[in-house]
Design a protein around this motif. Structure first.
Motif, PDB file in Angstrom:
ATOM      1  N   PRO A  42       3.106  -1.148   1.602  1.00  0.00           N
ATOM      2  CA  PRO A  42       2.247  -2.331   1.594  1.00  0.00           C
ATOM      3  C   PRO A  42       0.898  -2.049   2.249  1.00  0.00           C
ATOM      4  N   LEU A  43      -0.152  -2.666   1.721  1.00  0.00           N
ATOM      5  CA  LEU A  43      -1.487  -2.556   2.303  1.00  0.00           C
ATOM      6  C   LEU A  43      -1.825  -3.843   3.047  1.00  0.00           C
ATOM      7  N   PRO A  44      -2.384  -3.731   4.241  1.00  0.00           N
ATOM      8  CA  PRO A  44      -2.869  -4.936   4.917  1.00  0.00           C
ATOM      9  C   PRO A  44      -3.936  -5.628   4.070  1.00  0.00           C
ATOM     10  N   GLN A  45      -4.049  -6.915   4.227  1.00  0.00           N
ATOM     11  CA  GLN A  45      -5.005  -7.674   3.434  1.00  0.00           C
ATOM     12  C   GLN A  45      -6.428  -7.158   3.613  1.00  0.00           C
ATOM     13  N   GLU A  46      -6.727  -6.638   4.807  1.00  0.00           N
ATOM     14  CA  GLU A  46      -8.064  -6.125   5.080  1.00  0.00           C
ATOM     15  C   GLU A  46      -8.417  -4.913   4.209  1.00  0.00           C
ATOM     16  N   LEU A  47      -7.409  -4.215   3.693  1.00  0.00           N
ATOM     17  CA  LEU A  47      -7.645  -3.016   2.881  1.00  0.00           C
ATOM     18  C   LEU A  47      -7.420  -3.266   1.397  1.00  0.00           C
ATOM     19  N   ALA A  48      -7.036  -4.484   1.026  1.00  0.00           N
ATOM     20  CA  ALA A  48      -6.665  -4.756  -0.364  1.00  0.00           C
ATOM     21  C   ALA A  48      -7.826  -4.561  -1.324  1.00  0.00           C
ATOM     22  N   HIS A  49      -9.063  -4.667  -0.848  1.00  0.00           N
ATOM     23  CA  HIS A  49     -10.239  -4.554  -1.723  1.00  0.00           C
ATOM     24  C   HIS A  49     -10.702  -3.116  -1.888  1.00  0.00           C
ATOM     25  N   MET A  50     -10.146  -2.190  -1.090  1.00  0.00           N
ATOM     26  CA  MET A  50     -10.650  -0.816  -1.060  1.00  0.00           C
ATOM     27  C   MET A  50      -9.954   0.062  -2.091  1.00  0.00           C
ATOM     28  N   PRO A  51     -10.669   1.057  -2.644  1.00  0.00           N
ATOM     29  CA  PRO A  51      -9.966   2.116  -3.372  1.00  0.00           C
ATOM     30  C   PRO A  51      -9.203   2.964  -2.366  1.00  0.00           C
ATOM     31  N   LEU A  52      -7.888   2.923  -2.419  1.00  0.00           N
ATOM     32  CA  LEU A  52      -7.089   3.561  -1.378  1.00  0.00           C
ATOM     33  C   LEU A  52      -5.971   4.408  -1.987  1.00  0.00           C
ATOM     34  N   PRO A  53      -6.287   5.634  -2.415  1.00  0.00           N
ATOM     35  CA  PRO A  53      -5.236   6.531  -2.897  1.00  0.00           C
ATOM     36  C   PRO A  53      -4.391   7.033  -1.727  1.00  0.00           C
ATOM     37  N   ALA A  85      -1.486   7.108   7.601  1.00  0.00           N
ATOM     38  CA  ALA A  85      -2.870   7.091   7.124  1.00  0.00           C
ATOM     39  C   ALA A  85      -3.408   5.665   7.078  1.00  0.00           C
ATOM     40  N   ILE A  86      -2.605   4.730   6.607  1.00  0.00           N
ATOM     41  CA  ILE A  86      -3.035   3.329   6.561  1.00  0.00           C
ATOM     42  C   ILE A  86      -3.313   2.813   7.970  1.00  0.00           C
ATOM     43  N   ASP A  87      -2.452   3.179   8.919  1.00  0.00           N
ATOM     44  CA  ASP A  87      -2.694   2.788  10.308  1.00  0.00           C
ATOM     45  C   ASP A  87      -4.002   3.384  10.818  1.00  0.00           C
ATOM     46  N   ALA A  88      -4.290   4.638  10.436  1.00  0.00           N
ATOM     47  CA  ALA A  88      -5.526   5.288  10.885  1.00  0.00           C
ATOM     48  C   ALA A  88      -6.758   4.618  10.289  1.00  0.00           C
ATOM     49  N   VAL A  89      -6.674   4.204   9.030  1.00  0.00           N
ATOM     50  CA  VAL A  89      -7.796   3.491   8.415  1.00  0.00           C
ATOM     51  C   VAL A  89      -7.989   2.137   9.082  1.00  0.00           C
ATOM     52  N   MET A  90      -6.882   1.438   9.331  1.00  0.00           N
ATOM     53  CA  MET A  90      -6.966   0.122   9.965  1.00  0.00           C
ATOM     54  C   MET A  90      -7.567   0.205  11.370  1.00  0.00           C
ATOM     55  N   ALA A 117      -0.516  -6.374  -2.182  1.00  0.00           N
ATOM     56  CA  ALA A 117      -1.279  -5.136  -2.363  1.00  0.00           C
ATOM     57  C   ALA A 117      -0.469  -3.951  -1.844  1.00  0.00           C
ATOM     58  N   VAL A 118      -0.458  -2.848  -2.621  1.00  0.00           N
ATOM     59  CA  VAL A 118       0.304  -1.657  -2.247  1.00  0.00           C
ATOM     60  C   VAL A 118      -0.445  -0.403  -2.676  1.00  0.00           C
ATOM     61  N   THR A 119      -0.085   0.702  -2.042  1.00  0.00           N
ATOM     62  CA  THR A 119      -0.407   2.024  -2.555  1.00  0.00           C
ATOM     63  C   THR A 119       0.925   2.723  -2.795  1.00  0.00           C
ATOM     64  N   ALA A 120       1.014   3.534  -3.845  1.00  0.00           N
ATOM     65  CA  ALA A 120       2.330   3.995  -4.278  1.00  0.00           C
ATOM     66  C   ALA A 120       2.328   5.469  -4.653  1.00  0.00           C
ATOM     67  N   LEU A 121       3.497   6.060  -4.548  1.00  0.00           N
ATOM     68  CA  LEU A 121       3.725   7.451  -4.918  1.00  0.00           C
ATOM     69  C   LEU A 121       4.492   7.500  -6.238  1.00  0.00           C
ATOM     70  N   PHE A 122       4.015   6.759  -7.226  1.00  0.00           N
ATOM     71  CA  PHE A 122       4.610   6.773  -8.550  1.00  0.00           C
ATOM     72  C   PHE A 122       3.973   7.899  -9.373  1.00  0.00           C
ATOM     73  N   GLN A 123       4.544   8.220 -10.522  1.00  0.00           N
ATOM     74  CA  GLN A 123       4.165   9.457 -11.215  1.00  0.00           C
ATOM     75  C   GLN A 123       3.459   9.263 -12.554  1.00  0.00           C
ATOM     76  N   ASN A 124       3.261   8.036 -12.994  1.00  0.00           N
ATOM     77  CA  ASN A 124       2.599   7.800 -14.287  1.00  0.00           C
ATOM     78  C   ASN A 124       1.516   6.730 -14.126  1.00  0.00           C
ATOM     79  N   SER A 125       0.617   6.981 -13.176  1.00  0.00           N
ATOM     80  CA  SER A 125      -0.322   5.945 -12.750  1.00  0.00           C
ATOM     81  C   SER A 125      -1.707   6.050 -13.378  1.00  0.00           C
ATOM     82  N   TYR A 126      -1.878   6.875 -14.412  1.00  0.00           N
ATOM     83  CA  TYR A 126      -3.094   6.799 -15.217  1.00  0.00           C
ATOM     84  C   TYR A 126      -2.868   5.747 -16.307  1.00  0.00           C
TER      85      TYR A 126
END
Length: 337
Positions: free
Chosen positions: A123-134, A291-296, A101-110
Motif C-alpha cells: 500500500p502507498l500512503p495517500q501523500e504518495l498516491a500522486h507520484m510515479p513510484l516504481p 523504500a516507501i518509508d524512506a520516501v515518506m 493506491a499500491v505499488t506492486a511486484l507483478f509481472q505483466n504490468s505493461y
C-alpha cells in the motif's frame, strides 16, 4: 459495505471494464498494442488498474531478441515495476480495498491492468498516491544497501550511476560514508554529486580511475565497492578498487554471458563478494516497504531521477532510450491510457 465473510467467496470490483490495452513484444525491437481481456483476480489475488510502470534495464536482453527469447510475450509481459490503484479484490484477500493506491511486484504490468498475489503489493500512503513510484527498483536499492553493510567513516565506490547507483549514493552518504562515484556520463556524475558523492571520476581510463582512487584513499582503496553496471570490465575494475578485507557488492545485472575475473587479486586481498540480487519475494517486498518509508521521511526523493515518461503506445521508444541512455537520462517510465 463488503464484509470479510462476503469476500471469502466473491470478487469485489471497482469497475466492470472487460477489455484493456496491453503491450505485446512481437519480435526483437518491436511491439504491438493489443486489446485483450481484463484479467480476473483469483484466490488471494488483487487486480490493479495501473497508472504507470518503470522500465527496467533487465528488459533490454529480451528486447534485443536473444535465441532463448520467445515471441510474442504475454500481454503486458516484462513489466514488473507497476503502480496504480486496486481495482478488484479476489476471494480470501484482506488488507486491501478497491480504490487503494499500491505499488506492486507483478509481472505483466505493461498494460492497463495486472493481477497478482496480494502478498506482492505494498500500500502507498495517500501523500504518495500522486507520484510515479516504481516500488521494485526502489526496494532493490534498499536490499542492496542492506547487503552492503555500509558504516559511517567508510570509503565507498559506486561504479555505474544510473537510477540504482544514484539512490545507493544517497543512502551511503546518509549512512556517513565518503562516496566516490564512477560513471561514463557527465550528467550521471552531476546527479551523483547532487545525491551527495564527495568525489566523481569519469569511467573512461581504467588505470586513471585506479590511480585516482588510490590517491584519495592513501593507497588502501575502499572498504565497500558497489558495481552497478552489469558489464564485464567495470566488474573487474570494482575488484581493483576494493581494499584488503573489503566487500565487493555485485548489483549489476550480468545476464549476457560468463565473466572472467581476477581471482588471484580477490584471493590475495581477502575480498568478500556479495551477489546483491534477491530472489525471495518476501525480501523484495520488505525492501519496497523500507523504500516507501524512506520516501515518506524525506530520506529519498526519486522524482529527480525519473527523467523520461512515455505513453504505453511508445514502450518501444522507452526501451530504446533505456538502452541508449542519451544525455540527461536516468530512468524511463510508461504511463497508461
Amino acid at each position: 459495505m463488503i464484509t470479510p465473510l462476503q469476500r471469502d467467496s466473491a470478487t469485489v470490483s471497482l469497475s466492470d471494464q472487460t477489455k484493456m490495452k496491453a503491450a505485446v513484444l512481437t519480435g526483437p525491437g518491436t511491439i504491438a498494442i493489443k486489446e485483450v481481456q481484463v484479467p480476473e483476480p483469483g484466490e488471494g489475488q488483487i487486480r490493479v488498474r495501473l497508472t504507470g510502470c518503470g522500465v527496467c534495464a533487465s528488459n533490454l536482453g529480451p528486447w534485443s531478441g536473444p535465441e532463448w527469447m520467445k515471441f510474442p510475450t504475454e500481454p503486458g509481459g516484462l513489466g514488473h515495476e507497476g503502480w496504480g490503484v486496486v481495482d478488484a479484490v479476489g476471494p480470501g484477500v484482506t488488507g486491501f480495498e478497491p480504490g487503494q493506491a499500491v505499488t506492486a511486484l507483478f509481472q505483466n504490468s505493461y498494460a492497463e491492468f495486472d493481477v497478482g498475489d496480494a502478498t506482492q503489493a505494498v500500500p502507498l500512503p495517500q501523500e504518495l498516491a500522486h507520484m510515479p513510484l516504481p516500488g521494485e527498483p526502489l526496494g532493490c536499492a534498499m536490499n542492496i544497501f542492506r547487503r552492503a553493510d555500509i558504516k559511517a567513516g567508510q570509503t565507498v565506490v559506486i561504479v555505474g550511476i544510473g537510477f540504482l547507483g544514484a539512490i545507493l549514493t544517497r543512502l551511503a552518504t546518509q549512512a556517513g560514508a565518503d562516496v566516490i562515484a564512477v560513471s561514463r556520463r557527465p550528467y550521471a556524475l552531476d546527479m551523483a554529486r547532487q545525491m551527495g558523492a564527495a568525489h566523481t571520476i569519469p569511467m573512461d581510463d581504467r588505470h586513471a580511475i585506479i590511480d585516482k582512487v588510490s590517491a584519495l584513499t592513501g593507497g588502501s582503496f575502499c572498504e565497500r565497492v558497489i558495481e552497478a553496471t552489469g558489464k564485464a570490465w567495470p566488474l573487474d575494475l570494482a575488484g581493483e578498487l576494493t581494499a584488503e578485507g573489503g566487500r565487493l557488492i555485485v548489483a549489476g545485472y550480468h545476464q549476457d554471458g560468463p565473466r572472467q575475473i581476477n581471482m588471484q587479486l580477490w584471493n590475495w586481498r581477502g575480498i568478500d563478494v556479495v551477489n546483491a540480487h534477491e530472489r525471495n519475494p518476501a525480501i523484495y517486498i520488505r525492501g519496497m516497504r523500507e523504500a516507501i518509508d524512506a520516501v515518506m521521511s524525506g530520506r529519498l526523493d526519486p522524482m529527480p531521477l525519473i527523467t523520461d515518461m512515455f505513453p504505453l503506445s511508445r514502450l518501444d521508444d522507452a526501451l530504446n532510450t533505456t538502452r541508449d541512455r542519451p544525455d540527461g537520462f536516468m530512468k524511463a517510465v510508461v504511463r497508461m491510457p
